[in-house]
Design a protein around this motif. Structure first.
Motif, PDB file in Angstrom:
ATOM      1  N   ILE A 104     -37.964  33.987   4.798  1.00 63.04           N
ATOM      2  CA  ILE A 104     -39.073  33.938   3.842  1.00 63.04           C
ATOM      3  C   ILE A 104     -39.123  32.559   3.189  1.00 63.04           C
ATOM      4  N   THR A 105     -40.294  31.962   3.206  1.00 64.37           N
ATOM      5  CA  THR A 105     -40.490  30.696   2.506  1.00 64.37           C
ATOM      6  C   THR A 105     -41.175  31.003   1.189  1.00 64.37           C
ATOM      7  N   ALA A 106     -40.545  30.584   0.100  1.00 68.36           N
ATOM      8  CA  ALA A 106     -41.086  30.936  -1.211  1.00 68.36           C
ATOM      9  C   ALA A 106     -41.529  29.689  -1.952  1.00 68.36           C
ATOM     10  N   SER A 107     -42.525  29.834  -2.791  1.00 76.23           N
ATOM     11  CA  SER A 107     -42.933  28.716  -3.636  1.00 76.23           C
ATOM     12  C   SER A 107     -41.867  28.504  -4.704  1.00 76.23           C
ATOM     13  N   ALA A 108     -41.701  27.256  -5.132  1.00 73.85           N
ATOM     14  CA  ALA A 108     -40.659  26.963  -6.119  1.00 73.85           C
ATOM     15  C   ALA A 108     -41.183  27.262  -7.516  1.00 73.85           C
ATOM     16  N   PRO A 109     -40.298  27.855  -8.354  1.00 74.48           N
ATOM     17  CA  PRO A 109     -40.737  28.183  -9.713  1.00 74.48           C
ATOM     18  C   PRO A 109     -41.267  26.953 -10.456  1.00 74.48           C
ATOM     19  N   GLY A 110     -40.689  25.780 -10.173  1.00 71.31           N
ATOM     20  CA  GLY A 110     -41.093  24.561 -10.856  1.00 71.31           C
ATOM     21  C   GLY A 110     -42.508  24.117 -10.486  1.00 71.31           C
ATOM     22  N   ASP A 111     -43.017  24.637  -9.363  1.00 67.95           N
ATOM     23  CA  ASP A 111     -44.361  24.246  -8.911  1.00 67.95           C
ATOM     24  C   ASP A 111     -45.444  25.144  -9.492  1.00 67.95           C
ATOM     25  N   LYS A 112     -45.044  26.020 -10.396  1.00 63.06           N
ATOM     26  CA  LYS A 112     -45.983  27.027 -10.876  1.00 63.06           C
ATOM     27  C   LYS A 112     -47.250  26.368 -11.415  1.00 63.06           C
ATOM     28  N   GLU A 113     -47.085  25.291 -12.216  1.00 64.96           N
ATOM     29  CA  GLU A 113     -48.265  24.687 -12.826  1.00 64.96           C
ATOM     30  C   GLU A 113     -49.200  24.056 -11.811  1.00 64.96           C
ATOM     31  N   PRO A 114     -48.700  23.115 -10.968  1.00 64.91           N
ATOM     32  CA  PRO A 114     -49.624  22.515  -9.990  1.00 64.91           C
ATOM     33  C   PRO A 114     -50.217  23.556  -9.029  1.00 64.91           C
ATOM     34  N   LEU A 115     -49.473  24.598  -8.699  1.00 70.18           N
ATOM     35  CA  LEU A 115     -49.977  25.560  -7.724  1.00 70.18           C
ATOM     36  C   LEU A 115     -51.020  26.500  -8.319  1.00 70.18           C
ATOM     37  N   PHE A 116     -50.736  26.995  -9.510  1.00 67.76           N
ATOM     38  CA  PHE A 116     -51.558  28.110  -9.984  1.00 67.76           C
ATOM     39  C   PHE A 116     -52.470  27.794 -11.168  1.00 67.76           C
ATOM     40  N   GLU A 117     -52.139  26.752 -11.925  1.00 67.27           N
ATOM     41  CA  GLU A 117     -52.973  26.465 -13.096  1.00 67.27           C
ATOM     42  C   GLU A 117     -54.393  26.017 -12.719  1.00 67.27           C
ATOM     43  N   PRO A 118     -54.546  25.192 -11.668  1.00 64.20           N
ATOM     44  CA  PRO A 118     -55.894  24.684 -11.358  1.00 64.20           C
ATOM     45  C   PRO A 118     -56.916  25.813 -11.195  1.00 64.20           C
ATOM     46  N   SER A 119     -56.509  26.935 -10.670  1.00 67.67           N
ATOM     47  CA  SER A 119     -57.475  28.003 -10.423  1.00 67.67           C
ATOM     48  C   SER A 119     -57.936  28.638 -11.728  1.00 67.67           C
ATOM     49  N   ASN A 120     -57.145  28.418 -12.760  1.00 66.58           N
ATOM     50  CA  ASN A 120     -57.489  28.916 -14.082  1.00 66.58           C
ATOM     51  C   ASN A 120     -58.810  28.363 -14.584  1.00 66.58           C
ATOM     52  N   ALA A 121     -59.054  27.092 -14.213  1.00 62.24           N
ATOM     53  CA  ALA A 121     -60.202  26.383 -14.741  1.00 62.24           C
ATOM     54  C   ALA A 121     -61.496  26.795 -14.033  1.00 62.24           C
ATOM     55  N   LYS A 122     -61.377  27.449 -12.928  1.00 64.30           N
ATOM     56  CA  LYS A 122     -62.579  27.712 -12.115  1.00 64.30           C
ATOM     57  C   LYS A 122     -63.194  29.061 -12.480  1.00 64.30           C
ATOM     58  N   VAL A 123     -63.700  29.086 -13.707  1.00 61.20           N
ATOM     59  CA  VAL A 123     -64.194  30.348 -14.252  1.00 61.20           C
ATOM     60  C   VAL A 123     -65.411  30.861 -13.497  1.00 61.20           C
ATOM     61  N   TYR A 124     -66.147  29.951 -12.838  1.00 60.48           N
ATOM     62  CA  TYR A 124     -67.368  30.376 -12.137  1.00 60.48           C
ATOM     63  C   TYR A 124     -67.088  31.253 -10.928  1.00 60.48           C
ATOM     64  N   ARG A 125     -65.782  31.397 -10.557  1.00 55.80           N
ATOM     65  CA  ARG A 125     -65.470  32.306  -9.452  1.00 55.80           C
ATOM     66  C   ARG A 125     -65.545  33.772  -9.876  1.00 55.80           C
ATOM     67  N   HIS A 126     -65.610  34.000 -11.165  1.00 57.86           N
ATOM     68  CA  HIS A 126     -65.575  35.389 -11.649  1.00 57.86           C
ATOM     69  C   HIS A 126     -66.987  35.845 -12.023  1.00 57.86           C
ATOM     70  N   PRO A 127     -67.329  37.076 -11.685  1.00 57.77           N
ATOM     71  CA  PRO A 127     -68.701  37.545 -11.905  1.00 57.77           C
ATOM     72  C   PRO A 127     -69.113  37.478 -13.372  1.00 57.77           C
ATOM     73  N   SER A 128     -68.144  37.627 -14.263  1.00 57.34           N
ATOM     74  CA  SER A 128     -68.492  37.653 -15.684  1.00 57.34           C
ATOM     75  C   SER A 128     -69.011  36.302 -16.176  1.00 57.34           C
ATOM     76  N   PHE A 129     -68.881  35.269 -15.355  1.00 58.91           N
ATOM     77  CA  PHE A 129     -69.348  33.933 -15.731  1.00 58.91           C
ATOM     78  C   PHE A 129     -70.881  33.899 -15.843  1.00 58.91           C
ATOM     79  N   PHE A 130     -71.534  34.754 -15.076  1.00 61.16           N
ATOM     80  CA  PHE A 130     -72.990  34.702 -14.980  1.00 61.16           C
ATOM     81  C   PHE A 130     -73.643  35.802 -15.817  1.00 61.16           C
ATOM     82  N   ASP A 131     -74.653  35.405 -16.598  1.00 60.19           N
ATOM     83  CA  ASP A 131     -75.401  36.385 -17.372  1.00 60.19           C
ATOM     84  C   ASP A 131     -76.619  36.832 -16.578  1.00 60.19           C
ATOM     85  N   ILE A 132     -76.664  38.091 -16.247  1.00 58.92           N
ATOM     86  CA  ILE A 132     -77.829  38.609 -15.523  1.00 58.92           C
ATOM     87  C   ILE A 132     -78.536  39.575 -16.478  1.00 58.92           C
ATOM     88  N   PRO A 133     -79.823  39.430 -16.705  1.00 57.11           N
ATOM     89  CA  PRO A 133     -80.538  40.330 -17.628  1.00 57.11           C
ATOM     90  C   PRO A 133     -80.379  41.788 -17.198  1.00 57.11           C
TER      91      PRO A 133
END
Lengths: 330, 255, 94
Positions: free
Chosen positions: C59-88
């Motif tokens: 098993i190849t595992a991601s390193a705990p120290g890489d948590k920020e570069p690996l997973f934080e960037p996706s945090n900023a991409k709020v437009y991927r979530h349906p709640s980002f858009f207001d539909i009447p």
């Protein structure tokens, strides 16, 4: 408990201000209830304490197979035989889960086994008492598993992910263990006078050793304070012991059995039972190896390990052969 | 065959199947906590649980056919040695782990085809118990075969121990496929299988598997038998007192 | 050479239609026996319909120290979530 008197660093708990940034970040995560996972940074003391505690817990499950296993071939009905077999099998399973949890901290199962067999590692004092009658199987399920569950339920919230996950699985599986023990006791007290006497005798012999399972008072122990700060211990030994007594005494009354403690008395002010002092000399003697069955238990585990060496090696030899043949064919 | 004789033969069949499972289950369960490795403690307990579960089905059925109100527990715990109908193989001592594995292998290799054949028994209950048991026995044989092949063709020591165990236990294997008049009567009525056919399948399987395991047997070795008709080896006289002691020392008690 | 059996990770499919989930580990000398052991150790209570075993070292595992570069960037991409858009509300479910 299954892990009694585990030593942590013994240096006393540091405040956040005293910690280096790395350790401080670690402690803050624990305080915020974030689980620690194996590959993450952790203080060396945390790692060592966990290895000691988890392996001691695992050893207890493994040695714990023996007193009950003693009655599998003599269980009185086919159903009782199957229930007991399934229960003892669970103990082996629980030992296995726990060894695996400890292995994530960088110690191998073989190393832990060596430590157990050399006498260096400890296991719970309770398993050094003999199972003399069938009623002991009832008493163990009811009292010993009852005490174990009391300790293990809070451990599900332990800060170390693999230990916490193992405990969740164990608690789920263990839920039938105490009930089957109480069920045996119920059958016995409703049975012949000899059966009822057997039940009382078992309670007499297992009561005090069960209270010892929680370990001596640790209100002033630096080890316990550190373990609590690290989130690998949640309650004090006295707290859990009191809870156990309060829960168990009414169960004994329901069975019509007498708890062998002349000082046992309901305290209306505390809404709890007062109870007599455990004989801690006996506890330390058993822990040192001088209990009624220490020698037998260790001899049985050593024999299983030594006699089984050829089996373990033979299978590895075949696996290597197969690997070599496969490589030659490629 | 008259109805009474047919019932008698069915009763014997149920006892033979039940006692085999019970005595082997009892033997295997003694390993609990003493196996060579933790994974094996757990696996062996599963095998023992399957066998004891099967025993209670077969013996419960035997009691019903007999019609004298004896339960599976009565038959297991209050019957005398000479009334046990298990084959000699399953009562042989656990020995070293190799003996336990070889005993299991020799039994499973017969048990599975026997159970499979019994699933087409003309007797509905026999077929149902056999169908449930056959699933368990399929896994048992898989496990046994895995070990025989690996340890036979493993280290020098594992090979020697497996060969020793096979030498000691092979003479008991013949009884499994040796038909007596009860087996013949059962086969004629459609309630039981043709043991001769199972025997041929057994030999075929053994030849293949033992070859792969680099182990050998004396095909013409004399067969040791008698358990099916109550003539046991001395071993059974040690298993039963241990197993039955509690029941017998408290007559009528409920557990 | 150490004779300790290698460690395997066990994955169980609990029900048809669900993904395999990691349930724990065990020791076994080879893959087939690891599968047997997994069956005996991890499905004693009817927990599974399918099993995977993988050698832990594979098993190849991601390193705990890489948590920020690996997973934080996706945090900023709020437009991927349906709640980002207001539909009447008049538009109905979307």
């Amino acid at each position: 408990m299954y892990a009694q008197m585990v030593k942590s660093t013994g240096e006393g708990v540091k405040s956040l201000e005293e910690m280096e940034p790395q350790e401080r970040a670690f402690q803050e995560r624990i305080n915020a209830d974030v689980k620690i996972e194996p590959k993450e940074w952790m203080p060396e003391g945390y790692r060592k304490t966990l290895i000691r505690q988890i392996s001691q817990h695992a050893h207890s499950e493994i040695v714990g197979q023996l007193p009950e296993g003693n009655w599998i071939t003599r269980a009185p009905t086919l159903e009782r035989k199957m229930i007991l077999l399934a229960k003892v099998q669970d103990e082996a399973g629980h030992g296995l889960y726990l060894y695996c949890a400890a292995e994530t901290l960088g110690v191998s199962r073989d190393e832990m086994t060596e430590q157990l067999l050399s006498g260096k590692a400890k296991y719970s004092s309770i398993f050094n008492y003999p199972t003399l009658t069938w009623a002991d199987i009832g008493a163990i399920g009811w009292l010993v598993d009852g005490a174990a569950i009391m300790n293990q339920v809070p451990l599900q919230r332990c800060s170390f992910g693999p230990y916490s996950r193992a405990m969740i699985r164990i608690c789920k599986e263990e839920s039938f263990h105490q009930r089957q023990g109480y069920d045996i006791m119920m059958k016995l007290v409703k049975g012949t006078p000899e059966q009822k006497e057997m039940a009382q005798d078992a309670l007499n012999r297992w009561w005090w050793p069960s209270l010892m399972m929680f370990g001596p008072s640790d209100t002033d122990s630096v080890h316990s304070a550190q373990s609590m700060a690290w989130g690998i211990k949640q309650n004090s030994n006295d707290e859990l012991r009191q809870k156990f007594v309060d829960q168990t005494v009414p169960q004994a009354e329901y069975l019509g059995l007498n708890v062998p403690d002349p000082d046992l008395k309901w305290n209306d002010e505390r809404k709890s039972y007062d109870f007599g002092e455990v004989d801690w000399n006996e506890f330390y003697e058993v822990l040192k190896g001088n209990g009624p069955c220490n020698a037998e238990r260790m001899a049985a585990r050593r024999k299983a390990w030594d006699d089984g060496a050829w089996f373990r090696e033979g299978l590895m030899a075949h696996a290597r052969k197969k690997e070599t043949r496969k490589m030659a064919a490629e | 065959m008259a109805a009474r004789e047919h019932d008698q033969a069915l009763f014997e069949l149920a006892l033979r199947m039940g006692d085999n499972a019970l005595i082997l289950g009892q033997r295997v369960s003694a390993w609990c906590g003493h196996a060579p490795v933790l994974e094996e403690d757990i696996a062996l307990a599963n095998v023992a649980l399957d066998l004891i579960g099967q025993a209670s089905l077969w013996l419960g059925f035997a009691g019903e056919i007999e019609g004298k109100g004896r339960s599976a527990d009565n038959l297991a715990f209050l019957r005398a040695d000479r009334a046990f109908r298990n084959c000699l193989l399953v009562e042989q001592p656990n020995g070293d782990f190799g003996h336990t594995l070889v005993r299991q292998f020799l039994f499973d290799a017969w048990h599975l085809p026997m159970l499979k054949a019994l699933t087409s028994s003309s007797h509905e209950r026999v077929a149902a118990i056999a169908a449930k048991s056959a699933k368990e026995a399929t896994y048992h044989l898989e496990r046994s075969e895995d070990f025989i092949i690996r340890l036979g063709d493993g280290s020098d020591e594992s090979h020697r121990r497996m060969q020793d165990a096979l030498d000691a236990l092979w003479p008991f294997a013949g009884e499994l496929t040796c038909a007596d008049e009860i087996d013949v009567a059962l086969a004629e009525s459609g309630a039981g299988p043709d043991l001769v056919a199972i025997g041929a399948e057994y030999k075929d399987y053994m030849e293949r598997t033992l070859k792969e395991a680099t182990l050998t047997v004396g095909w013409e070795a004399p067969v040791r038998k008698g358990g099916k008709t109550g003539d046991h080896s001395e071993a059974l006289g040690h298993i039963l007192p241990e197993m039955q002691w509690l029941q017998r020392s408290h007559p009528g008690a409920v557990w | 050479m150490s004779n300790e059996w290698p460690l395997w990770e066990v994955f169980v499919r609990g029900q048809h239609g669900l993904a395999h989930r990691h349930v724990g580990s065990l020791h076994a000398p080879d893959a087939e026996l690891a599968l047997n052991n997994a069956r005996d150790v991890y499905t004693r209570r009817n927990e599974g319909v399918s099993l995977w075993v993988v050698k832990s070292t594979d098993i190849t595992a991601s390193a705990p120290g890489d948590k920020e570069p690996l997973f934080e960037p996706s945090n900023a991409k709020v437009y991927r979530h349906p709640s980002f858009f207001d539909i009447p509300d008049e538009v109905g479910h979307m």
